[in-house]
Design an enzyme around this catalytic site. Sequence first.
Site: not given
Length: 535
Positions: A330-332
């Site tokens: 997630d959330e790279v």
Amino acid sequence: MKGCVFLLFVVSVWTNIESYIVNPGPQYIPTQGSIWPKPASVSTSNYFYSINPKNFNFVVKEWNCAILEKALEDYKNIIVQQIPPINGTTSIIEDEYYLGEMTELYVDLNRTCEDGDYPPLNMDEEYVVGIQKDGYFNLTSESIWGILRGLESFSQLLYYSDQTILINCTIVWDRPRYSHRGFLLDTGRHFIPLDKIYQIILGMSYNKLNVFHWHIVDDQSFPFVSSKFPELSSFGAYHPSLTYSPEDVANVIEFARLRGIRVIPEFDTPGHTRSWGQSHPELLTSCDSVQTGAYGPIDPSKNTTYNFLEKFFEEIRDVFKDQFIHLGGDEVDYDCWELDRNISDFMSENNITSYAKLEGYFIGKLLNITDRLNFSSIVWEEVFNNGVDLPQETIVHIWRDWTGALWRDTMQEVTKAGKTALLSACWYLDHLSSGGDWVSFYRCEPTDFTGTDEQKALILGGEACMWAEVVDKTNVVQRVFPRASATAEKLWSPKEDNFDSDLTARRLEEHTCRMNRRNIPAQPPNGPGYCISSF
Ligand SMILES: *[C@@H]1O[C@H](CO)[C@@H](O)[C@H](O)[C@H]1NC(C)=O
Ligand SMILES: *[C@@H]1O[C@H](CO)[C@@H](O)[C@H](O)[C@H]1NC(C)=O
Ligand SMILES: *[C@@H]1O[C@H](CO)[C@@H](O)[C@H](O)[C@H]1NC(C)=O
Ligand SMILES: *[C@@H]1O[C@H](CO)[C@@H](O)[C@H](O)[C@H]1NC(C)=O
Ligand SMILES: *[C@@H]1O[C@H](CO)[C@@H](O)[C@H](O)[C@H]1NC(C)=O
Ligand SMILES: *[C@@H]1O[C@H](CO)[C@@H](O)[C@H](O)[C@H]1NC(C)=O
Ligand SMILES: *[C@@H]1O[C@H](CO)[C@@H](O)[C@H](O)[C@H]1NC(C)=O
Ligand SMILES: *[C@@H]1O[C@H](CO)[C@@H](O)[C@H](O)[C@H]1NC(C)=O
Ligand SMILES: *[C@@H]1O[C@H](CO)[C@@H](O)[C@H](O)[C@H]1NC(C)=O
């Protein structure tokens, strides 16, 4: 019966005029002997027995094993301890419905359980509890996991009245709606000590939650002690005392196993990995051009990255026993990748045309590693959204947008692609609202999206998530319970079209007091009220 009607009437009048009159007494009168989460089917009658804990035993009918012996011992203690103490035998109860004392419950596990068994994804949790007028008292299941759930239900049927423990004649036939009923604990933002983890796992078992998703490390700290790479925690933990040793981790897994709870670790990559770089900066993308000495996500362009991850996940395969691992994804943040010349060179050499595709390349390599290690995987939804080609058994975990419709759209797309899904979007325990905010958890219905029955059947369950930015040992358990109980009921109990919020509030009031008596400091669910003999 009249008394009940009258009480409900009072409660509803009170609710309507609460803006200018406050009556004495609790906001919701707790129920007596109601099971949380609500069973698939339960029928009760007015006939009842009394129980004297000093004169009560479980009788094992056929198969026995260590898990069962431990559970019977635990539930015997629960029955003795959760009820305010009474002296000697029960007084003779004069009531036309009183049937006498119940002294035994037959526990009929009709198949052997191996002492080394770990509960799997599709564990059989079906059971029947019969407290019958003819004096038959049976708990039956074909599986040890069903027996554990049935013991919990049996213990919840007991209630206290006039210094006596009572149980009504009841038939419960029960099985869960979803097989994956999880709770995520983040131990990367704040370290959560083992005693709190045990307390939470006990609380999970009182709510029939069956997956402990251990989000064990994150950007801020790396408390997991790796035997192969001890430098990860010696440099990456907040403090040497704030770590989970191999023995600690093994103990948590065993504690959970004995309660029919799976432990799935999450080692989130390629983002959320800053703490890994404290000892292994070569794993991360240098972000010097943004800020001197800064690092970004894992560098997907280097072969050494994958060599490291392969060795690391080999150890994880040995340590954790579940078929599944959560790989995050997630959330790279792409900024550092964009600014790194070597990464752009790598992308053009390999015809990778976007950063989402680069992330996909990384996850693809990682999935190959975990696949070789015989792990099945769970990934956060971004991995799916970025178009990564996922193995058939990979589960997509949906978390974004708890307020609006976004999770419904994602659920629709994920299941349309034939992938199995978990829902967490509506069950973020770190989002607080005033008063009984379990209600909004309760109103969230996983199948509430446009799709076919086949699509809806691809939902495996969900998880309540306790992200730990603002919780630590001082407040974590209170924040989890009883709010996670709402998620637990949504995932266990049959789908319900008409939610009776008053009755559910009364049931949750009883369940919260029950957890308090068992030393789980669950916070008040509904506003004004009280629990007798809480800790
Ligand atoms: C249990 O029995 C008591 C005593 O007869 C009765 O008042 C009560 O309503 C019963 N509870 C349920 C859930 O059936
Ligand atoms: C129970 O017995 C003990 C000792 O015999 C006594 O001190 C206590 O007051 C009794 N409790 C009740 C509720 O009767
Ligand atoms: C267990 O019970 C089920 C249902 O009553 C029955 O079909 C099955 O044969 C039993 N298994 C054993 C090993 O007794
Ligand atoms: C309940 O237990 C009794 C006593 O062991 C047994 O005789 C009876 O057959 C059981 N009833 C059911 C429905 O299993
Ligand atoms: C990295 O691995 C790839 C595929 O195995 C290989 O083609 C390439 O030469 C390796 N690069 C380096 C720098 O070792
Ligand atoms: C791989 O995992 C599956 C499912 O957990 C298990 O049945 C199988 O025995 C495992 N195979 C190996 C080689 O460990
Ligand atoms: C790019 O790769 C070269 C050669 O391997 C290395 O010397 C350099 O430090 C790398 N640059 C960055 C920003 O990592
Ligand atoms: C990249 O794409 C070009 C044009 O489609 C092709 O000629 C080349 O072989 C590709 N290179 C790699 C490494 O796949
Ligand atoms: C993963 O493994 C498969 C089969 O060995 C291979 O075809 C594929 O290219 C690999 N994927 C990556 C991203 O390395």
